[in-house]
Design an enzyme around this catalytic site. Structure first.
Site, PDB file in Angstrom:
ATOM      1  N   GLY A  34      30.192  47.002  35.294  1.00  0.00           N
ATOM      2  CA  GLY A  34      28.880  46.685  34.728  1.00  0.00           C
ATOM      3  C   GLY A  34      28.582  47.383  33.418  1.00  0.00           C
ATOM      4  N   GLU A  56      38.991  49.261  41.079  1.00  0.00           N
ATOM      5  CA  GLU A  56      37.786  49.143  40.265  1.00  0.00           C
ATOM      6  C   GLU A  56      37.368  50.516  39.750  1.00  0.00           C
ATOM      7  OE1 GLU A  56      35.499  45.347  40.993  1.00  0.00           O
ATOM      8  OE2 GLU A  56      34.701  46.803  42.397  1.00  0.00           O
ATOM      9  N   SER A  95      34.084  44.884  34.404  1.00  0.00           N
ATOM     10  CA  SER A  95      33.781  44.234  33.122  1.00  0.00           C
ATOM     11  C   SER A  95      34.816  43.175  32.734  1.00  0.00           C
ATOM     12  CB  SER A  95      33.627  45.283  32.007  1.00  0.00           C
ATOM     13  OG  SER A  95      32.512  46.118  32.288  1.00  0.00           O
ATOM     14  N   GLU A 116      29.559  50.675  44.692  1.00  0.00           N
ATOM     15  CA  GLU A 116      28.094  50.774  44.871  1.00  0.00           C
ATOM     16  C   GLU A 116      27.757  51.161  46.307  1.00  0.00           C
ATOM     17  OE1 GLU A 116      27.253  46.965  43.096  1.00  0.00           O
ATOM     18  OE2 GLU A 116      27.906  47.807  41.181  1.00  0.00           O
ATOM     19  N   LYS A 144      26.591  40.443  44.163  1.00  0.00           N
ATOM     20  CA  LYS A 144      25.768  41.641  44.394  1.00  0.00           C
ATOM     21  C   LYS A 144      24.387  41.231  44.912  1.00  0.00           C
ATOM     22  CE  LYS A 144      28.328  44.074  40.852  1.00  0.00           C
ATOM     23  NZ  LYS A 144      28.442  45.284  40.076  1.00  0.00           N
ATOM     24  N   ASN A 174      31.635  38.712  42.914  1.00  0.00           N
ATOM     25  CA  ASN A 174      30.700  39.522  43.694  1.00  0.00           C
ATOM     26  C   ASN A 174      29.305  39.314  43.099  1.00  0.00           C
ATOM     27  OD1 ASN A 174      29.233  41.495  44.975  1.00  0.00           O
ATOM     28  ND2 ASN A 174      30.328  43.217  44.054  1.00  0.00           N
ATOM     29  N   HIS A 214      33.051  48.870  48.259  1.00  0.00           N
ATOM     30  CA  HIS A 214      32.690  48.728  46.843  1.00  0.00           C
ATOM     31  C   HIS A 214      32.075  50.044  46.363  1.00  0.00           C
ATOM     32  CE1 HIS A 214      30.611  47.406  43.233  1.00  0.00           C
ATOM     33  NE2 HIS A 214      31.474  46.417  43.199  1.00  0.00           N
TER      34      HIS A 214
HETATM   35  C1  PEP Z   1      32.007  44.656  40.531  1.00  0.00           C
HETATM   36  O1  PEP Z   1      30.854  44.892  40.817  1.00  0.00           O
HETATM   37  O2  PEP Z   1      32.869  44.632  41.417  1.00  0.00           O
HETATM   38  C2  PEP Z   1      32.327  44.421  39.129  1.00  0.00           C
HETATM   39  C3  PEP Z   1      33.590  44.440  38.802  1.00  0.00           C
HETATM   40  O3  PEP Z   1      31.281  44.232  38.271  1.00  0.00           O
HETATM   41  P1  PEP Z   1      31.387  43.809  36.708  1.00  0.00           P
HETATM   42  O4  PEP Z   1      32.379  42.690  36.610  1.00  0.00           O
HETATM   43  O5  PEP Z   1      30.007  43.374  36.355  1.00  0.00           O
HETATM   44  O6  PEP Z   1      31.838  45.015  35.968  1.00  0.00           O
END
Ligand code: PEP
Length: 255
Positions: A170, A164, A210, A96, A11, A9, A94
């Site tokens: 993040g 998630e 992460s 976000e 973003k 992703n 997601h």
């Molecule tokens: C995400 O945004 O779906 C995500 C898992 O981000 P990160 O890997 O940076 O934690």
């Protein structure tokens, strides 16, 4: 046997030039790895260009969101049928989108249905925030989001859900593989209660939060974790490539 998926992703990152360089680098580095699905999800504005750069390769294109209707007055939105002309996969719900843009389970549900009807492959995200986890509400949140997002959905075999935990996204603090596997078991049980055990066994449930080249093997070694949704580490050719290589290696060893 469920085929694993590693999805990146991007973003709201990259510019045209860096998106193209990332796509070209990934094509070169992981284009030859098989046994799992590899997906990159650039921003809408780069879908066409990245799709061109990946044409004919084994790396698929996804988008990060979709609206639930085409041909309507919905300024700024991208409809499912127009998206299906460019992309194969779509991230829906997601965290976000849920927490920064007020997306509800009902909106997620509409998007999932519309995406499937347009021939897209949804990648539906669910996950608890830190306060919910600390209050012991993780299971309740996952059940509510899974049920809310999937009510009335005719899931094709291989449908994709990403667990998630929002506190892991993040932050550099991933869930443990045991915690991720427990949460995924809750989600699979809920899917089974809605659609039957046999269907639930076909559903791919990924972990996201992460994920790095260093920790991907732990997650992939769990038989119930069918891949990863990767944010930050998907923006670097080397990091994302190692994640894909490791995932393929672990799952090949387990089969
Ligand atoms: C995400 O945004 O779906 C995500 C898992 O981000 P990160 O890997 O940076 O934690």
């Amino acid at each position: 046997m469920r085929t694993s998926v590693i999805a990146g992703n991007w973003k709201c990152h990259t510019r045209l030039q860096s998106a193209m360089a990332l796509a070209a680098g990934l094509r070169e580095r992981i284009g030859g790895i098989d046994g799992l699905e590899k997906v990159v999800c650039p921003p809408f504005v780069y879908l066409a260009a990245v799709g061109e750069a990946l044409r004919g390769s084994s790396i698929s294109l996804g988008s990060q969101d979709v609206h639930w209707q085409d041909d309507v007055a919905a300024t700024g939105e991208v409809g499912p049928r127009m998206l299906a002309e460019l992309a194969e996969y779509v991230i829906i719900g997601h965290s976000e989108r849920r927490h920064q843009f007020g997306e509800t389970d009902e909106m997620v549900n509409r998007k999932v249905k519309a995406a499937l009807a347009a021939g897209l492959k949804p990648l539906m995200c669910v996950g608890e925030v830190l306060q919910e986890r600390q209050a012991g509400l993780t299971e309740e949140v996952l059940v509510r989001q899974a049920r809310g997002g999937l009510t009335g959905v005719e899931m094709p075999d291989g449908f994709i859900i990403a667990y998630e935990p929002v506190w892991a996204i993040g932050t550099g603090t991933p869930a443990t593989d045991a915690d991720a596997a427990n949460a995924i078991a809750v989600i699979r049980r809920e899917v089974a209660s809605m659609s039957g055990f046999a269907k639930a066994e076909t559903v791919r449930i990924l972990y996201g939060g992460s994920v790095t080249p260093e920790n991907i093997a732990e997650f992939m070694s769990r038989s119930d974790i069918d891949g990863a949704l990767v944010g930050g580490a998907s923006l670097k050719v080397d990091a994302f490539s190692v994640i894909v290589e490791e995932a393929a290696r672990v799952k090949a060893g387990a089969s």
